[in-house]
Design an enzyme around this catalytic site. Structure first.
Site, PDB file in Angstrom:
ATOM      1  N   TYR A 217       0.799  -1.226   0.000  1.00 51.80           N
ATOM      2  CA  TYR A 217       0.000   0.000   0.000  1.00 51.80           C
ATOM      3  C   TYR A 217       0.832   1.277   0.000  1.00 51.80           C
ATOM      4  O   TYR A 217       0.507   2.237  -0.721  1.00 51.80           O
ATOM      5  CB  TYR A 217      -1.003  -0.024   1.154  1.00 51.80           C
ATOM      6  CG  TYR A 217      -2.211  -0.879   0.828  1.00 51.80           C
ATOM      7  CD1 TYR A 217      -3.297  -0.335   0.155  1.00 51.80           C
ATOM      8  CD2 TYR A 217      -2.241  -2.230   1.160  1.00 51.80           C
ATOM      9  CE1 TYR A 217      -4.397  -1.113  -0.177  1.00 51.80           C
ATOM     10  CE2 TYR A 217      -3.328  -3.017   0.831  1.00 51.80           C
ATOM     11  CZ  TYR A 217      -4.406  -2.464   0.165  1.00 51.80           C
ATOM     12  OH  TYR A 217      -5.476  -3.247  -0.175  1.00 51.80           O
TER      13      TYR A 217
ATOM     14  N   GLU B 267      -8.804  -7.094   4.402  1.00 51.66           N
ATOM     15  CA  GLU B 267      -8.035  -8.214   3.851  1.00 51.66           C
ATOM     16  C   GLU B 267      -7.447  -9.087   4.950  1.00 51.66           C
ATOM     17  O   GLU B 267      -7.341 -10.309   4.793  1.00 51.66           O
ATOM     18  CB  GLU B 267      -6.947  -7.669   2.921  1.00 51.66           C
ATOM     19  CG  GLU B 267      -7.523  -7.100   1.625  1.00 51.66           C
ATOM     20  CD  GLU B 267      -6.680  -6.014   0.989  1.00 51.66           C
ATOM     21  OE1 GLU B 267      -5.461  -5.945   1.302  1.00 51.66           O
ATOM     22  OE2 GLU B 267      -7.222  -5.230   0.190  1.00 51.66           O
TER      23      GLU B 267
END
Length: 400
Positions: free
Chosen positions: A97, A139
């Site tokens: 990310y 997630e």
């Protein structure tokens, strides 16, 4: 995590129209920028979708939706769940990310230049951090519940031609352990090295059998390509080069398009083309569980040559009184038998089979080309079906 201020929320929301107008230009540049700095990430991202532009367009739409709803993130709940499943299937991890964020904001600066000021960039940095934390949290729950982590080696124990276009691969864990469970309707990612691209490539395929722990079955359509589309790299490799005994690497099953197995009300499974694959998993599960639910299996394809699982479906309907099979062939072939291979000629038309598909309190599961699903959904809603009872699966990456 730094909280967005009211001013930052206003700035992000005000830039939503910018992504509506320039979003794809920004996201195309973002991917080029990121891959130049981190070529190893090409192994995660579908490079065919990069070349076609569909992946940058998908990301641009996602960023626009996030910006437009920055003050009402609850409206994104379904999209977050969908993308989280896609990410988990591709083994996207928290460390990815910051890389994405750095290059996405860099692409905004590169493309828009002085049109975006520093306070607005700062607002977007905080907004991206917020989104990243939402996705990482979603997630993490999927990884925790998964049967295994990352990509696991499986051996092709059987390769079965199902039609002129679709071939099934029966995958058993290479270590001899259990294949684990899954919910009917879910998919896995399979990776293969693509010589033309020089990288590994993941592709997601629906599981097409009932869960039983002995193997996983995927049924893959060979994508030959058309005037406006490229041939499928991985699907062609699987069809041509992957034989029984080959080791492939497979992610844990993911996907939110799943059969509600707790209900006792009717089930209508409607598919077009290769959209039949998750439906066979749902139907096989209901039959294996000896469900007494009323089931309608409605399928549409071009003709018998491309009709996968044709004989299995016919036998199943003959053996189970609670199952009704309805098949439409758009262009009936010379060897196709009316009443045996198919029931109706032409495209799927609910108006011709209302008695079979308009079942009280039924749940409707749709899978196939987007235009197919849109048409069937509109037809169902027009006949009074509650939209909450209509469930759809769209093949594609959906990746941020």
């Amino acid at each position: 995590m730094t909280a967005l201020t009211a001013d930052q929320i206003a700035r992000v929301k005000a830039t939503a129209p910018v992504f509506a107008e320039h979003g794809t230009t920004i996201t195309k540049h973002f991917y080029q920028r990121m891959f130049n700095a981190h070529p190893e990430l090409k192994n995660i991202f579908n490079q065919t979708h990069q070349k076609s532009g569909s992946q940058p367009e998908t990301l641009a739409r996602a960023v626009y939706a996030y910006a437009a709803n920055i003050d009402n993130l609850g409206a994104l709940g379904g999209a977050v769940t969908h993308i989280a499943h896609k990410h988990a299937s591709l083994n996207i991890r928290p460390e990815h990310y910051p890389i994405v964020g750095r290059h996405l904001l860099g692409a905004v600066v590169d493309v828009l230049g002085e049109a975006v000021d520093q306070p607005t960039l700062d607002a977007w940095a905080v907004a991206y951090e917020q989104l990243a934390n939402i996705m990482i949290g979603a997630e993490a729950k999927l990884y925790e519940a998964a049967s295994w982590s990352g990509f696991r080696p499986f051996k092709v124990m059987r390769k079965q031609v199902e039609s002129d276009e679709i071939t099934s691969f029966y995958l058993a864990p290479a270590d001899g352990a259990s294949a684990g469970g899954f919910e009917p309707g879910q998919y896995v990612s399979v990776t293969r090295y693509v010589d033309q691209l020089g990288v590994d490539q993941p592709r997601q395929y629906s599981l097409s059998d009932a869960p039983h722990g002995r193997w996983l079955r995927i049924s893959v359509k060979r994508e030959d390509g058309r005037a406006d589309t490229q041939p499928g790299h991985v699907s062609n490799i699987l069809h041509a080069d992957v034989e029984e005994g080959t080791i492939v690497h497979v992610s844990a099953p993911m996907g939110e398009f799943t059969l509600d197995r707790k209900k006792s009300t009717p089930v209508v499974l409607m598919s077009g083309g290769v959209g039949i694959t998750p439906m066979t998993s749902m139907l096989a599960t209901l039959l294996a569980e000896r469900s007494e639910r009323k089931i309608a299996f409605v399928h549409a394809c071009r003709n018998g040559r491309v009709h996968a699982f044709k004989d299995w479906l016919r036998r199943s309907a003959a053996e189970h009184p609670n199952l009704k099979r309805v098949v439409f062939y758009e262009a009936v072939g010379a060897d196709d038998r009316a009443g045996v291979d198919y029931d109706f000629e032409g495209r799927l038309d609910i108006g011709r089979v209302e008695a079979d598909v308009m079942l009280p309190d039924a749940d409707y599961y749709l899978c196939g080309p987007v235009a197919f699903m849109r048409a069937q959904r509109e037809a169902l809603v027009a006949r009074g079906v509650d939209p909450a009872c209509i469930h759809t699966e769209i093949f594609g990456s959906g990746m941020l």
